[in-house]
Write an enzyme that holds these catalytic residues in place. Structure first.
Site, PDB file in Angstrom:
ATOM      1  N   HIS A  65       0.820  -1.215   0.000  1.00  0.00           N
ATOM      2  CA  HIS A  65       0.000   0.000   0.000  1.00  0.00           C
ATOM      3  C   HIS A  65       0.853   1.264   0.000  1.00  0.00           C
ATOM      4  CE1 HIS A  65       0.344  -0.040   4.549  1.00  0.00           C
ATOM      5  NE2 HIS A  65       0.438   1.260   4.315  1.00  0.00           N
ATOM      6  N   ASP A 112      -0.044  -7.628   1.592  1.00  0.00           N
ATOM      7  CA  ASP A 112       0.495  -6.256   1.660  1.00  0.00           C
ATOM      8  C   ASP A 112       2.020  -6.305   1.677  1.00  0.00           C
ATOM      9  OD1 ASP A 112       0.565  -3.544   1.795  1.00  0.00           O
ATOM     10  OD2 ASP A 112      -0.200  -3.373   3.847  1.00  0.00           O
ATOM     11  N   GLY A 196       3.165   6.701   8.793  1.00  0.00           N
ATOM     12  CA  GLY A 196       4.396   6.436   8.020  1.00  0.00           C
ATOM     13  C   GLY A 196       5.234   5.285   8.469  1.00  0.00           C
ATOM     14  N   SER A 198       4.234   2.334   8.099  1.00  0.00           N
ATOM     15  CA  SER A 198       3.883   1.290   7.127  1.00  0.00           C
ATOM     16  C   SER A 198       5.110   0.837   6.349  1.00  0.00           C
ATOM     17  CB  SER A 198       2.837   1.813   6.152  1.00  0.00           C
ATOM     18  OG  SER A 198       1.612   2.035   6.799  1.00  0.00           O
ATOM     19  N   GLY A 199       5.193  -0.467   6.105  1.00  0.00           N
ATOM     20  CA  GLY A 199       6.306  -1.018   5.342  1.00  0.00           C
ATOM     21  C   GLY A 199       7.518  -1.342   6.171  1.00  0.00           C
TER      22      GLY A 199
END
Length: 244
Positions: A65, A112, A196, A198-199
């Protein structure tokens, strides 16, 4: 859990406010410089918006995403950073030359994961290293102590920090999670991942077991666990991308 996805959809997207991305680990602490040598900052116009992890000298793993509706050629990858604003001699900067995806579903947030091929191999040293991947279908028992890390705000209404933050978390039971995810919580206080992050990595006993994916409710609320894509379920995809 799926009936909560409408709420989740408003939370996992990297939001833009005044030209900058909102990023946050709530309730964490400043990491020792370069103590997470595998972590990367994904940046757009020099603004951090997501994290990633170096899994091979020329390959990075992040959340799918993070690059939704974004041109990969406009993204910069920074390795070896502690302060995003300082001119640290440990930093290495890269571009993305190829993206490998695995059927990410933006409605359900399943799969994801993305693998990014960098424009050159990273120079490995004490401050830039490859993270250890889990075995195929390896499980992480409830109660396992892990650490997640990322750059961002120190609290929902607090100031932003340009220094890498880390947070100790505990893996929750499967009945509080869902298939293809690992879930974590922080007990007795409000803390967790947010926009932020995320990942970014979830590392348990030196092995990257999760990729920061989404939350339910407000950041660090303690009402629901934080959700990470379970890396061990994607080992064949990861190995195929690297070997290709």
């Amino acid at each position: 859990m799926d009936h909560l996805l409408a709420l989740v959809a408003a939370l996992w997207i990297c939001q833009v406010n005044g030209g900058t991305f909102n990023t946050e680990i709530v309730g964490g602490r400043e990491a020792r410089p370069n103590s997470h040598p595998y972590i990367a900052s994904l940046q757009f116009r020099r603004q951090h918006f997501c994290g990633g992890s170096l899994i091979a000298p020329r390959f990075l793993m992040t959340a799918a995403h993070c690059l939704s509706d974004m041109n990969p050629s406009q993204v910069t990858i920074v390795l070896g950073a502690h302060s995003l604003r300082s001119n640290e001699d440990s930093k290495q900067t890269f571009r993305i030359t190829q993206v490998f995806e695995n059927g990410f579903n933006p409605q359900t947030l399943r799969n994801d994961i993305l693998i990014l091929r960098l424009d050159r191999a990273a120079s490995l040293n004490s401050r830039v290293k490859v993270v250890t991947l889990p075995r195929v279908n390896e499980t992480v028992p409830a109660g396992t102590q892990c650490v997640t890390s990322g750059w961002g705000w120190l609290g929902t209404q607090s100031r932003a920090s340009d220094l890498l933050q880390e947070l100790n978390v505990t893996v929750t039971s499967r009945d509080l999670c869902r298939p293809n995810n690992i879930c974590t919580g922080v007990f007795m206080r409000q803390a967790g991942i947010c926009f932020g992050d995320s990942g970014g990595p979830l590392v348990c006993n030196g092995v990257i077991q999760g990729i920061s994916s989404f939350i339910i409710g407000s950041c660090g609320s303690g009402v629901a666990p934080d959700f990470f894509a379970q890396v061990a379920l994607f080992r064949n995809f990861i190995d195929g991308a690297i070997n290709r």
